[in-house]
Design a protein around this motif. Structure first.
Motif, short mmCIF file in Angstrom:
data_model
loop_
_atom_site.label_atom_id
_atom_site.label_comp_id
_atom_site.label_asym_id
_atom_site.label_seq_id
_atom_site.Cartn_x
_atom_site.Cartn_y
_atom_site.Cartn_z
N THR A 1 -28.55 48.11 14.01
CA THR A 1 -27.43 47.27 14.45
C THR A 1 -27.33 47.31 15.97
O THR A 1 -27.21 48.38 16.56
N PRO A 2 -27.39 46.17 16.63
CA PRO A 2 -27.38 46.17 18.10
C PRO A 2 -26.01 46.52 18.68
O PRO A 2 -24.97 46.33 18.03
N PHE A 3 -26.04 47.06 19.86
CA PHE A 3 -24.82 47.30 20.63
C PHE A 3 -24.48 46.02 21.38
O PHE A 3 -25.25 45.57 22.24
N SER B 1 -19.50 65.61 9.71
CA SER B 1 -20.64 64.92 9.10
C SER B 1 -20.89 63.59 9.78
O SER B 1 -20.05 63.06 10.51
N SER B 2 -22.07 63.05 9.52
CA SER B 2 -22.42 61.71 10.00
C SER B 2 -22.83 60.86 8.81
O SER B 2 -23.59 61.30 7.95
N LEU B 3 -22.31 59.64 8.78
CA LEU B 3 -22.64 58.70 7.70
C LEU B 3 -23.57 57.59 8.20
O LEU B 3 -23.71 56.56 7.54
N ALA B 4 -24.18 57.80 9.33
CA ALA B 4 -25.08 56.79 9.90
C ALA B 4 -26.30 56.61 9.00
O ALA B 4 -26.83 57.57 8.44
N VAL C 1 -19.63 47.64 18.63
CA VAL C 1 -19.31 48.43 19.83
C VAL C 1 -19.54 49.92 19.56
O VAL C 1 -19.17 50.77 20.36
N LYS C 2 -20.14 50.22 18.41
CA LYS C 2 -20.53 51.59 18.05
C LYS C 2 -19.35 52.56 17.97
O LYS C 2 -19.47 53.73 18.36
N GLN C 3 -18.25 52.05 17.45
CA GLN C 3 -17.12 52.92 17.16
C GLN C 3 -17.14 53.40 15.71
O GLN C 3 -16.49 54.38 15.37
N HIS C 4 -17.88 52.68 14.87
CA HIS C 4 -17.98 53.03 13.46
C HIS C 4 -19.36 52.69 12.93
O HIS C 4 -20.13 51.96 13.57
N VAL C 5 -19.66 53.21 11.75
CA VAL C 5 -20.89 52.86 11.05
C VAL C 5 -20.52 51.96 9.86
O VAL C 5 -19.35 51.80 9.52
#
Length: 211
Positions: free
Chosen positions: A45-47, A35-38, A173-177
Motif C-alpha cells: 500500500t503506497p504512502f 503486536s503488529s497486524l501488518a 497515511v500509514k496510521q493504520h493497517v
C-alpha cells in the motif's frame, strides 16, 4: 425561547465522546507486549500524504454528521451515538488487552502535506491501532445516513464520498493497517445492530403511548 433551547439539549450527549476519549491518551503508549497486524498488503500500500486532508477532516465530519442526524431523525441520532460510544469502549478495552502498533515512514520531504503528516506523527503515538477509531466512527456515520430516509441524494453522496475518503486515508497515511480497518468495520456493524436492538423497541413503545 427556553422551550426552543430545550429541544437541542439531547445534543449534549455528544459530550460522551470527548469524555471517553480521555482513555485514548492514557492507552496511547508502549506496553509490555505490543503486536503488529501488518500484512503483505500493507507493504504494497503506497504512502499518499495528500490523504492527510480527509484524515484531519475526520473530527469536524463526525460532529457535523451527528448534528445532521439529530436534526433529521432523533431515533437515528440516538442509535448512532450509542453505537459510537459502545464502539469507543470496545476499542479502549482492546487497546488495553491487545495492544498493536504500526511502523510509520520517516518524513524527509518538504511541503504542506508532509508537514501535516509529521504533525500527526508527533502528536499521536503509533499505538491504539486495532481497531481504528477513525474507521469505526466514520463507518457509523455511513450507517446512520443509510438509516435516515429524509436526506437528499446529494447529501448522501457527499457523506459516502467523505466517509470512505476518511476510512481509506488511515492506511494511505500509514496510521493504520488494513486489518485495523476491517476490525473497526466489523465492530461498527455489531454496535450499530446492538444499539438498534436496544433502542428501536423502546421507540416503538413510546410512539404507541403517544398515539
Amino acid at each position: 425561547m427556553i422551550a426552543g433551547a430545550k429541544r437541542y439539549l439531547p445534543l449534549l450527549w455528544m459530550l460522551a465522546i470527548p469524555v471517553l476519549n480521555v482513555f485514548y491518551e492514557i492507552l496511547n503508549r508502549a506496553g509490555a507486549h505490543v503486536s503488529s497486524l501488518a500484512t503483505g498488503l500493507d507493504e504494497r500500500t503506497p504512502f499518499l500524504p495528500a490523504f492527510i486532508i480527509p484524515y484531519l477532516i475526520w473530527y469536524p465530519f463526525i460532529m457535523i454528521m451527528l448534528i445532521v442526524l439529530f436534526m433529521k431523525s432523533r431515533t437515528v441520532y440516538y442509535r448512532t451515538l450509542l453505537a459510537l460510544s459502545l464502539g469507543l469502549i470496545g476499542c479502549y478495552l482492546t487497546y488495553y488487552f491487545y495492544q498493536t502498533t504500526i511502523s510509520r515512514p520517516t518524513i524527509t520531504e518538504h511541503g504542506l502535506f508532509y508537514s501535516l503528516v509529521n504533525m500527526i506523527y508527533h502528536s499521536d503515538g503509533p499505538y491504539n491501532c486495532f481497531p481504528s477509531i477513525h474507521v469505526l466512527t466514520s463507518y457509523l456515520m455511513l450507517k446512520g445516513v443509510s438509516s435516515c430516509t429524509n436526506l437528499s441524494r446529494m447529501t448522501r453522496w457527499f457523506v459516502v464520498v467523505m466517509g470512505w475518503s476518511i476510512i481509506v486515508s488511515t492506511v494511505f497515511v500509514k496510521q493504520h493497517v488494513w486489518l485495523d480497518m476491517a476490525g473497526a468495520i466489523l465492530l461498527a456493524e455489531m454496535m450499530y445492530y446492538a444499539a438498534g436492538t436496544w433502542l428501536l423497541p423502546r421507540t416503538a413503545v413510546q410512539r404507541r403511548q403517544v398515539e
